[in-house]
Every structure is written in C-alpha cells, then in structure tokens.
Design an enzyme around this catalytic site. Sequence first.
Site, short mmCIF file in Angstrom:
data_model
loop_
_atom_site.label_atom_id
_atom_site.label_comp_id
_atom_site.label_asym_id
_atom_site.label_seq_id
_atom_site.Cartn_x
_atom_site.Cartn_y
_atom_site.Cartn_z
N GLU A 1 46.96 11.68 52.71
CA GLU A 1 46.94 11.06 51.32
C GLU A 1 48.66 11.07 50.95
O GLU A 1 49.21 12.01 50.88
CB GLU A 1 46.28 12.16 50.20
N CYS B 1 51.75 10.19 42.39
CA CYS B 1 51.44 9.38 43.50
C CYS B 1 50.80 8.18 43.12
O CYS B 1 51.15 6.89 43.51
CB CYS B 1 50.83 9.93 44.64
P1 NDP Z 1 56.88 15.73 51.29
O1 NDP Z 1 56.17 14.73 52.17
O2 NDP Z 1 58.29 15.78 51.46
O3 NDP Z 1 56.16 17.35 51.50
C1 NDP Z 1 54.70 17.51 51.30
C2 NDP Z 1 54.54 18.73 52.21
O4 NDP Z 1 54.71 18.48 53.61
C3 NDP Z 1 54.96 19.93 51.65
O5 NDP Z 1 54.58 21.20 51.50
C4 NDP Z 1 56.46 19.96 52.61
O6 NDP Z 1 57.02 21.18 52.64
C5 NDP Z 1 55.61 19.78 54.08
N1 NDP Z 1 56.49 19.25 54.96
C6 NDP Z 1 57.57 18.76 55.04
N2 NDP Z 1 57.94 18.54 56.27
C7 NDP Z 1 56.83 18.74 57.27
C8 NDP Z 1 56.58 18.66 58.69
N3 NDP Z 1 57.29 18.10 59.27
N4 NDP Z 1 55.48 18.85 58.98
C9 NDP Z 1 54.45 19.42 58.12
N5 NDP Z 1 54.77 19.58 56.78
C10 NDP Z 1 55.70 19.16 56.29
O7 NDP Z 1 56.31 15.40 49.84
P2 NDP Z 1 56.61 15.74 48.39
O8 NDP Z 1 56.41 17.07 48.31
O9 NDP Z 1 58.06 15.42 47.93
O10 NDP Z 1 55.64 15.02 47.62
C11 NDP Z 1 55.70 13.78 47.08
C12 NDP Z 1 54.99 12.79 47.59
O11 NDP Z 1 53.64 13.06 47.77
C13 NDP Z 1 55.17 11.53 47.20
O12 NDP Z 1 55.35 10.48 48.12
C14 NDP Z 1 54.17 11.07 46.38
O13 NDP Z 1 53.40 9.84 46.40
C15 NDP Z 1 53.03 11.89 47.42
N6 NDP Z 1 51.65 12.28 46.80
C16 NDP Z 1 50.70 11.49 47.37
C17 NDP Z 1 49.46 12.08 46.89
C18 NDP Z 1 48.20 11.14 47.28
O14 NDP Z 1 46.95 11.72 46.94
N7 NDP Z 1 47.99 10.04 48.03
C19 NDP Z 1 49.29 12.91 45.61
C20 NDP Z 1 50.46 13.57 45.38
C21 NDP Z 1 51.72 12.87 46.00
P3 NDP Z 1 58.33 21.28 52.05
O15 NDP Z 1 58.09 21.10 50.37
O16 NDP Z 1 58.42 22.91 52.05
O17 NDP Z 1 59.39 20.36 52.56
#
Ligand code: NDP
Length: 483
Positions: A228, A262
């Site tokens: 997602e 999102c």
């Molecule tokens: P990120 O992609 O930066 O992070 C998402 C999660 O992945 C966090 O828990 C992050 O940890 C973790 N993460 C980071 N690097 C890695 C890696 N290499 N391997 C595995 N996990 C990792 O997104 P955001 O948290 O900034 O969220 C915003 C984004 O999410 C926007 O693009 C938004 O559109 C999308 N989104 C999509 C939704 C949907 O349902 N389609 C719903 C809500 C949001 P950490 O934070 O500790 O870096």
Amino acid sequence: MSTSPATGVEAGRLPVAAPADVERTVERAREAGRWWAGLGFTARRERLLRWRSLLAGRIEELAELVHTEGGKPVADAVVEILTAIEHVDWAARNARRVLGPRRVRSRLIVVEFSAHLEYQPYGVVGVIGPWNYPVHTPLGSAAYALAAGNAVVFKPSEYTPAVGQWLVDTFTEVVPEQPVFTTVHGLGDVGAALCRSGVDKLAFTGSTATAKKVMAACAESLTPVLVEAGGKDAMIVDSDADLDAAAEACVWGGLTNAGQTCIGIERVYAVEPVFDAFVAKVVERAGRLTVGAEGADIGPITMPRQLDVIRRHIDDALARGGRAVLGGADAVRPPYVHPTVLVDVPEDADAVRQETFGPTLTVNRVRDADEAVTRANALPYGLGGSVFGRRRAVAVARRLRAGMVAVNSALTFAGMSTLPFGGVGESGFGRIHGEDGLREFGRAKAVTRRRGPSLLPAATFERTPADVARLVRATKLLYGRRR
Ligand code: NDP
C-alpha cells in the site's frame, strides 16, 4: 524517545530492536500463531470484539496520544480511530464466512469429485506501517491478518512508535496468553530486518520508494508482499456538480491531517464553465481554516524533512507560471504549512506529478470530463480519487485508473469495511479491507474428494484406448460448440 512535532514534548520511550531481537520476536510469534490459529474463528472473533470494545471505550485516550505523538488534531484522530474500530469489528465478524471451510461446486467433467475450499492462515505476518494514520493504516492489515488466524509482528514508523505500542498493549490485555500481536521498534533497518526474519507474509504501507526496497528484501526468500504505497489522488469536478458540496469535500479531502494522507486529494480538475466559481468556494473555505498546535483545523507537518518538499513544490509551481490564490511562497512556517491553493499549474510541475503531502491543492481547468480523466490518469500513481457531478459521475469514476473512487464525497471508501482498499501502478498491489482484505491474509487451500467412480477415467494409467476416445468425444461435446 518519541516527541510531539508541535511542542517537542515527550510522547513515549520505546526500546530499539537489534536484528537478533526481530528474529526472536518472529520465532515467538510463530508459536503464538499456532495457538491463535488453533482457537478457531469463534474464539478469535470473541477476543477481537472484546478488543474492539476496549478501543471504543478508550478512544479519547488513544486520540490524545495520536495527537501528541503525530501532531494530528484530536478531532481528526477520533475520526481515524473510529474507522479503524469499524474495520476490527467487520474483520472479526466476517472472517469465518469469507475464509472458513466450505463446499464449492464441481463441474461436469469432474463430477465424481466434490470440491472444498478454505483459507488457512500464513502463520506470522509482518506489518510495516507509516506515521500519518498510525491506527487506521496498520490495523487495516493487522486486524484482518489476526481475524484470519495469523500472529502479527508490527514495526510502527519511527515517528509513531508509542501509538503502535499502545495498540499492541491493549490487544495483549484481551489476549494475554501468547504474544499474538507484538511490536519491534526502530528505524528502516528494523523494517528491513523484519522483511528478512522469516515472516510468512509482509504487509507494507508507506512510500513507493521504500516499497521497492521491501519487495527486494522479501524477494530473497520469496516472501509474499502486500504493498500500500503513495498516491497523487485527483478530484474531478464536472459541469453539473454541486459546487458547494464539491468545495467542502475538496478542502476536507485535501487538507485533513494537514494533507498528510495517502488518499488525500492533491490535484483537482474542474471543467471550464464551473472553474472560477468552484475555485472561489474552495478559497473561501480553506481560508477559514485555523493552523496551530491545539484546537486548530490544521496541525504541524509530522516529518520535518517534508517541509522542504512542500516548499519546493509550491516554489516550482509558481516559477512555472502557476498562481497562488491562497497561501503560496510564505505558507511554509515550520512546523506548520498554511492552506495553499495553486491554480493553472503546468501538468509537468512537481506539485502536479509528485506526492506533496502537505495542505496544498492544485486546481487546473479542463475542457470537459474526458480531458479531466486523461490528465488524472497520466501519472504512475493510482490510489484513490473523487468525482463530483450528476449524469456522468459514476461512468467517470469507473474510467479513473485508481483502486478506489468516491462519487460526490472524498476519501469515504477508506471507512467502508465491506470494500477493498488498495492501488494500482506505483500505488501498490494487493488489497486490505473487505473480503479481499481477509483473503489477502489466508492461503487458499483446495481439496477434492472422490464421491464415486469415474465414468471417464482420465487421471490414471489404467485408462484404455477406448476411454481416451470417449474423452475426445466428451471434450468435443462439452467444449466444441461455438457458444
Ligand atoms: P516510508 O516509506 O518512509 O516508511 C514506511 C515504513 O517503512 C516506516 O515504518 C519506515 O520506518 C519503514 N522503512 C523505512 N525503510 C525501510 C526499509 N528499507 N525496509 C523496511 N522498512 C522500512 O513512509 P512514511 O512513513 O513516510 O509514510 C508516508 C507514505 O506512506 C506516503 O507515501 C503515503 O502515501 C504512504 N501511505 C500509503 C497508504 C496506503 O494505504 N496506500 C496509507 C498511508 C500512507 P521508519 O519510519 O522508522 O523509517
């Protein structure tokens, strides 16, 4: 330590997991998952409904924590938690009907066999969540995975670990026997370790860029993934739209949670005859919104580095000939961004093509709904969308390259637990919510059972040349007709 983006006040302290901790947590979850699966649908439903009641009973406490840790206005947090609770309720009540064992029809060619289908839990599902909807988003995966009989190991965003821990702690109050729902905390490296930890499925919600890393890590062990990811959702306003309703939904859909949604409306295409009137109504409504830490409509931007992205998108739009009819170049005042409405922004500007994730909207004029659809569909993203109009609205909605569309409202599909949620293209694949969301967390198990001798023996070396000739005749009889 997790702190408020508005005030810097502490929201919680959580231990950061080392890679070995992640593996140990998944190992313990595997055992817990066997126990949880063994409880069966009825006992799991009962536990999940008790948890739902607990969440509802303590909604103010959770909303306050979401507000403190992520900066979101309390009212927005309440709406978020309410929809999450609805999903827990629906998943708990419908898991057996959707996933439980049942007979399915057999076909004439194999009529001597009965057919059975069920969806069995994967075992341990890893859930990686974002910070912007720290309750609704992870529970969209976790509640459905739990209802399906899996254990869940959840890695919350580094910006909202206390909310993630609160969810797990309250679940543990109603399921104290085994670590069925647990967390691992830390940065991206902990998420990466979870991908490689031996989980049986990984449900990721976050940015498209991170989704690609997650898929690459999961590919090493062929671990299935649900993605997602981000979006750049469009709203289309047709000539026969109710402009007041469209403006209200546009301002809420674009600016709720300071635009950090999102499925937030980021770009609007309004047809020429209604463009000026629509923009005036949007500016009037968005201009009334208050910005601040407490009691305001728009809270802070949660991630400090996002402020640079928002500023860049506004500056780029203006430099390319777009006009700010509200807010604009000086709208970014850390940690806040004031509502900004940009019009006539070139379609190749970053503000139109990339996720801005701030309280900004681009509103562009189009000849007709067809041109609006073409422009809306021009991006690699395809998450949600919205259409305002009467005669053509549903037809237009069906033509949008997106997983979900709200007609004459915005974002409403997210709270509809009977509907699947998910995107296409760079917005991801797989579905949470609804029946598809339950099936996402179960492996289809197909069983055939002989109920009589075969009249046309095919699956045996005992078949004779005469049997094969009869098979040929039967094939032609059954499938050789033109219709
Ligand atoms: P990120 O992609 O930066 O992070 C998402 C999660 O992945 C966090 O828990 C992050 O940890 C973790 N993460 C980071 N690097 C890695 C890696 N290499 N391997 C595995 N996990 C990792 O997104 P955001 O948290 O900034 O969220 C915003 C984004 O999410 C926007 O693009 C938004 O559109 C999308 N989104 C999509 C939704 C949907 O349902 N389609 C719903 C809500 C949001 P950490 O934070 O500790 O870096």
